[in-house]
Design an enzyme around this catalytic site. Structure first.
Site, PDB file in Angstrom:
ATOM      1  N   GLY B  10      51.040 -50.997 -76.773  1.00  0.00           N
ATOM      2  CA  GLY B  10      51.231 -49.711 -76.107  1.00  0.00           C
ATOM      3  C   GLY B  10      52.294 -49.780 -75.014  1.00  0.00           C
ATOM      4  O   GLY B  10      53.001 -50.786 -74.873  1.00  0.00           O
ATOM      5  N   ILE B  67      38.820 -52.781 -80.557  1.00  0.00           N
ATOM      6  CA  ILE B  67      37.988 -53.592 -79.651  1.00  0.00           C
ATOM      7  C   ILE B  67      36.500 -53.275 -79.765  1.00  0.00           C
ATOM      8  O   ILE B  67      35.672 -53.982 -79.184  1.00  0.00           O
ATOM      9  CB  ILE B  67      38.424 -53.457 -78.165  1.00  0.00           C
ATOM     10  CG1 ILE B  67      38.491 -51.983 -77.746  1.00  0.00           C
ATOM     11  CG2 ILE B  67      39.760 -54.155 -77.930  1.00  0.00           C
ATOM     12  CD1 ILE B  67      38.559 -51.800 -76.246  1.00  0.00           C
ATOM     13  N   PHE B  88      44.264 -53.225 -71.824  1.00  0.00           N
ATOM     14  CA  PHE B  88      44.890 -51.901 -71.830  1.00  0.00           C
ATOM     15  C   PHE B  88      44.280 -50.959 -72.868  1.00  0.00           C
ATOM     16  O   PHE B  88      44.405 -49.743 -72.726  1.00  0.00           O
ATOM     17  CB  PHE B  88      46.385 -52.016 -72.175  1.00  0.00           C
ATOM     18  CG  PHE B  88      47.200 -52.798 -71.194  1.00  0.00           C
ATOM     19  CD1 PHE B  88      47.622 -52.219 -70.014  1.00  0.00           C
ATOM     20  CD2 PHE B  88      47.559 -54.121 -71.448  1.00  0.00           C
ATOM     21  CE1 PHE B  88      48.385 -52.930 -69.098  1.00  0.00           C
ATOM     22  CE2 PHE B  88      48.317 -54.842 -70.550  1.00  0.00           C
ATOM     23  CZ  PHE B  88      48.736 -54.255 -69.366  1.00  0.00           C
ATOM     24  N   SER B 132      43.241 -46.209 -63.371  1.00  0.00           N
ATOM     25  CA  SER B 132      44.120 -45.071 -63.078  1.00  0.00           C
ATOM     26  C   SER B 132      43.717 -44.422 -61.766  1.00  0.00           C
ATOM     27  O   SER B 132      42.536 -44.445 -61.390  1.00  0.00           O
ATOM     28  CB  SER B 132      43.994 -44.056 -64.223  1.00  0.00           C
ATOM     29  OG  SER B 132      44.501 -42.807 -63.839  1.00  0.00           O
ATOM     30  N   TYR B 158      38.925 -38.250 -70.106  1.00  0.00           N
ATOM     31  CA  TYR B 158      39.749 -39.455 -69.949  1.00  0.00           C
ATOM     32  C   TYR B 158      39.517 -40.087 -68.576  1.00  0.00           C
ATOM     33  O   TYR B 158      39.234 -41.277 -68.468  1.00  0.00           O
ATOM     34  CB  TYR B 158      41.236 -39.130 -70.125  1.00  0.00           C
ATOM     35  CG  TYR B 158      42.120 -40.221 -69.569  1.00  0.00           C
ATOM     36  CD1 TYR B 158      42.248 -41.430 -70.239  1.00  0.00           C
ATOM     37  CD2 TYR B 158      42.764 -40.069 -68.335  1.00  0.00           C
ATOM     38  CE1 TYR B 158      43.011 -42.458 -69.705  1.00  0.00           C
ATOM     39  CE2 TYR B 158      43.527 -41.096 -67.796  1.00  0.00           C
ATOM     40  CZ  TYR B 158      43.648 -42.283 -68.485  1.00  0.00           C
ATOM     41  OH  TYR B 158      44.382 -43.307 -67.951  1.00  0.00           O
ATOM     42  N   LYS B 162      37.658 -43.863 -67.259  1.00  0.00           N
ATOM     43  CA  LYS B 162      38.202 -44.891 -66.363  1.00  0.00           C
ATOM     44  C   LYS B 162      37.221 -45.154 -65.215  1.00  0.00           C
ATOM     45  O   LYS B 162      36.973 -46.305 -64.838  1.00  0.00           O
ATOM     46  CB  LYS B 162      39.573 -44.465 -65.817  1.00  0.00           C
ATOM     47  CG  LYS B 162      40.672 -44.438 -66.877  1.00  0.00           C
ATOM     48  CD  LYS B 162      41.031 -45.847 -67.336  1.00  0.00           C
ATOM     49  CE  LYS B 162      41.821 -45.862 -68.630  1.00  0.00           C
ATOM     50  NZ  LYS B 162      42.053 -47.212 -69.152  1.00  0.00           N
ATOM     51  N   TYR B 186      46.698 -47.425 -61.667  1.00  0.00           N
ATOM     52  CA  TYR B 186      48.087 -46.972 -61.770  1.00  0.00           C
ATOM     53  C   TYR B 186      48.208 -45.563 -61.236  1.00  0.00           C
ATOM     54  O   TYR B 186      47.378 -44.717 -61.518  1.00  0.00           O
ATOM     55  CB  TYR B 186      48.576 -46.893 -63.220  1.00  0.00           C
ATOM     56  CG  TYR B 186      48.291 -48.069 -64.092  1.00  0.00           C
ATOM     57  CD1 TYR B 186      48.134 -49.341 -63.584  1.00  0.00           C
ATOM     58  CD2 TYR B 186      48.197 -47.887 -65.475  1.00  0.00           C
ATOM     59  CE1 TYR B 186      47.886 -50.413 -64.430  1.00  0.00           C
ATOM     60  CE2 TYR B 186      47.960 -48.950 -66.324  1.00  0.00           C
ATOM     61  CZ  TYR B 186      47.786 -50.210 -65.795  1.00  0.00           C
ATOM     62  OH  TYR B 186      47.533 -51.251 -66.640  1.00  0.00           O
ATOM     63  N   PHE B 187      49.315 -45.289 -60.583  1.00  0.00           N
ATOM     64  CA  PHE B 187      49.654 -43.911 -60.298  1.00  0.00           C
ATOM     65  C   PHE B 187      50.414 -43.364 -61.521  1.00  0.00           C
ATOM     66  O   PHE B 187      49.837 -43.333 -62.599  1.00  0.00           O
ATOM     67  CB  PHE B 187      50.297 -43.786 -58.905  1.00  0.00           C
ATOM     68  CG  PHE B 187      49.182 -43.776 -57.867  1.00  0.00           C
ATOM     69  CD1 PHE B 187      48.390 -44.905 -57.669  1.00  0.00           C
ATOM     70  CD2 PHE B 187      48.843 -42.612 -57.187  1.00  0.00           C
ATOM     71  CE1 PHE B 187      47.290 -44.883 -56.802  1.00  0.00           C
ATOM     72  CE2 PHE B 187      47.763 -42.577 -56.311  1.00  0.00           C
ATOM     73  CZ  PHE B 187      46.988 -43.717 -56.120  1.00  0.00           C
ATOM     74  N   VAL B 226      57.358 -26.139 -66.164  1.00  0.00           N
ATOM     75  CA  VAL B 226      56.899 -26.643 -64.863  1.00  0.00           C
ATOM     76  C   VAL B 226      55.649 -25.852 -64.487  1.00  0.00           C
ATOM     77  O   VAL B 226      55.700 -24.630 -64.328  1.00  0.00           O
ATOM     78  CB  VAL B 226      57.997 -26.480 -63.794  1.00  0.00           C
ATOM     79  CG1 VAL B 226      57.473 -26.929 -62.425  1.00  0.00           C
ATOM     80  CG2 VAL B 226      59.239 -27.274 -64.178  1.00  0.00           C
ATOM     81  N   ARG B 303      48.339 -25.438 -63.971  1.00  0.00           N
ATOM     82  CA  ARG B 303      47.512 -25.931 -65.066  1.00  0.00           C
ATOM     83  C   ARG B 303      46.151 -26.330 -64.490  1.00  0.00           C
ATOM     84  O   ARG B 303      46.106 -27.005 -63.447  1.00  0.00           O
ATOM     85  CB  ARG B 303      48.205 -27.140 -65.683  1.00  0.00           C
ATOM     86  CG  ARG B 303      47.754 -27.530 -67.045  1.00  0.00           C
ATOM     87  CD  ARG B 303      48.720 -28.519 -67.670  1.00  0.00           C
ATOM     88  NE  ARG B 303      49.032 -29.629 -66.762  1.00  0.00           N
ATOM     89  CZ  ARG B 303      49.753 -30.687 -67.103  1.00  0.00           C
ATOM     90  NH1 ARG B 303      50.240 -30.783 -68.330  1.00  0.00           N
ATOM     91  NH2 ARG B 303      49.999 -31.648 -66.238  1.00  0.00           N
TER      92      ARG B 303
END
Lengths: 349, 349
Positions: B10, B67, B88, B132, B158, B162, B186-187, B226, B303
């Site tokens: 990935g 996995i 990951f 995340s 999602y 995490k 992660y950002f 946007v 959004r």
């Protein structure tokens, strides 16, 4: 009408099975991996189900499979025209969950997800889920109503699995309008069937107060440890909302009845409790009175993760399910004691 | 030294694999079910890994398994003496997770639990986890430090997966002192390897801003939408902490180095970001500047689930890992553009 009951050989599961059979002409299919239930050597069916069959003169379909076994589940849905599922199957010992978190997450979360996948694959979208007041974590207000935040301050993996499963079910209902899920948040289930033939049968030392008390009363255990006597409660001991397992079982029947209404859909969480808190010492005192036995106890320190008090706001159960707990604390103790006296070693007797 | 990399084909996974191979004499074993990666017809290995092998002149062991396949994982641990795992493998599209929650919970939670079980069964207790900043939910304060509460107000499955996986790992580390787990939050990963041969290759329309911009720039998409220009930010558009994927990859190497210290143990969450927020329009402007292309955009409504701004407190990454993002926003855009220009159709070219 066919109902699949996962974990139907367990404590609340078996009482729900007998309530279903006593009530109506329904076909019951039980799935249980017997991780926590007794089955005699060489016997095909677990003892609680054998007793229920004898008492009701009815047949129960039984499958000894784990709910993580997708193929096994699929075969059951292929073999039976299942109308709805009542899902009890789970590991449930708080202390053990701290020791074995992975086992709890796999059994309870992966298990539930696999069940939901198999249901969807067979167009079965009606589920009553066995949840717990532990989803509320540390109470911010009492009584606990269903709008109290969930997920905050849950101190053990068992409780988190119940919370995570509710979140999964909420997300599932948001993603697909077909689903109808009632999550029943039990407070503290105690008691036994009035026959004294079905009851709670912990493997190993009991994790919960009532079976501990009754095993002390019957002489299997020496004394009760009371964890903390300095809580801000009526007598300093922890206060819980004990609810009779036969009342609970009735709550499941009423939840399943909601599915008759075609317009009913989505995720609904409902408390099942009496709405009354009882202290440890009040429970001991009631048990001694109805059993005529002494329950020696010793006060020790507080236990990490315990809260002073919790009890339910039971308004929604009344308005949505038309349900109300009807059995008193004395009845809970009386029925527990009848079961314990007749079966000092549980289903092994 | 052998490192198992799940999801190594990935986006962040492949950049970490190349960083590992560039850095040291390490044996890399990649497990990937290719749910989101490209493999040419009749080819045994996914394209990103083939390119990395070519670029580094090194061999990568590759296993095309999921996995959740416990037996498959066990065989890998039997065949290779794995020192640590960088994990990951996960489904990662926020919008899709709202549509398919069960698939996300199964892949990400059951998958992670199965990996942890297989690791434990083979005495491998060292894990770097791909987490995340979504675990923080709705930011209560900025910048987001690792002590910011997690789990509150996460609006999509999602993000919940995490968060749940982090909770599972925390509980696991509490139950067993052998575990050493670094969860890297992660950002917003962007950019590509400087060679232009490895990069982000979304299947279908991109879910994230940078690949969307670069596909507009290259002409695969017409214009950028946007979402909202009335946020309380520098120019009204949403602000995020974009971080170069090669910096991120380096963060994983540094996290794995913590395991050299025998006294290091338990669960540690660490932010990986630059510490700087950039608006949508700032990103567009930088991209136009370095690519020399116009990126037409249209402002539409906000959004659901989007926050105005988030960016990291990166103190802990510096003190614990000795890590700091070194690549600028222009470099992120330049490297993304090089990858996009050379590979307008991603790995299919």
């Amino acid at each position: 009408m066919s109902i699949l009951v996962t974990g139907g050989a367990g404590y609340v599961g078996s009482h729900t099975v007998i309530a279903l059979l006593e009530e109506k002409d329904v076909d019951i299919i039980v799935v249980d991996n017997l991780s926590n239930a007794y089955r005699g050597d060489g016997v095909k069916k677990p003892e609680p189900l054998l007793r229920i069959e004898e008492m009701t003169d009815r047949h129960i379909h039984f499958y000894d499979i784990d709910i993580r076994d997708r193929n096994g589940l699929d075969k059951i849905f292929d073999n039976h025209k299942i109308d709805c599922v009542i899902h009890f199957a789970a590991l449930k010992a708080v202390g053990e969950s701290v020791q074995k978190p992975l086992e709890y997450y796999q059994a309870n979360i992966s298990g539930t997800c696999t069940l939901l996948e198999s249901m969807r694959a067979h167009n079965v979208y009606k589920l009553v889920y066995s949840s717990s007041c532990t989803v509320y974590g540390d109470p911010q207000r009492l009584p606990l109503d269903e709008n109290h935040p969930t997920g905050g301050g849950i101190t053990n993996p068992y409780g988190k699995t119940k919370y995570f499963c509710e979140e999964i079910m909420k997300d599932l209902c948001s993603s697909d309008q077909n689903w109808k899920i009632v999550s029943l948040r039990y407070f503290n289930p105690v008691g036994a069937h009035i026959s004294g033939r079905i009851g709670e049968d912990p493997t190993g030392p009991p994790n919960n107060l009532m079976p501990y008390i009754s095993q002390v009363a019957v002489g299997r255990l020496q004394e009760l440890q009371v964890f903390g006597s300095d809580y801000p409660t009526v007598d300093g001991t922890g206060v819980r909302d004990y609810v009779h397992v036969v009342d609970l079982a009735d709550g499941h029947l009423r939840a399943a009845r909601l599915f008759h209404d075609q317009s009913f859909r989505g995720f609904h969480a409902v408390n099942l409790g009496t709405g009354q808190g009882q202290s440890v010492l009040q429970l001991v005192s009631s048990f001694e009175r109805v059993s005529g036995r002494r329950v020696p106890y010793r006060v020790v320190g507080r236990r990490a993760g315990d809260v002073a008090a919790n009890y339910a706001d039971v308004t929604l159960a009344r308005t949505l399910l038309g349900w109300k707990a009807t059995r008193s604390l004395d009845q809970m103790c009386e029925d527990t004691w009848r079961w314990q006296e007749k079966n000092p070693r549980g289903y092994r007797d």
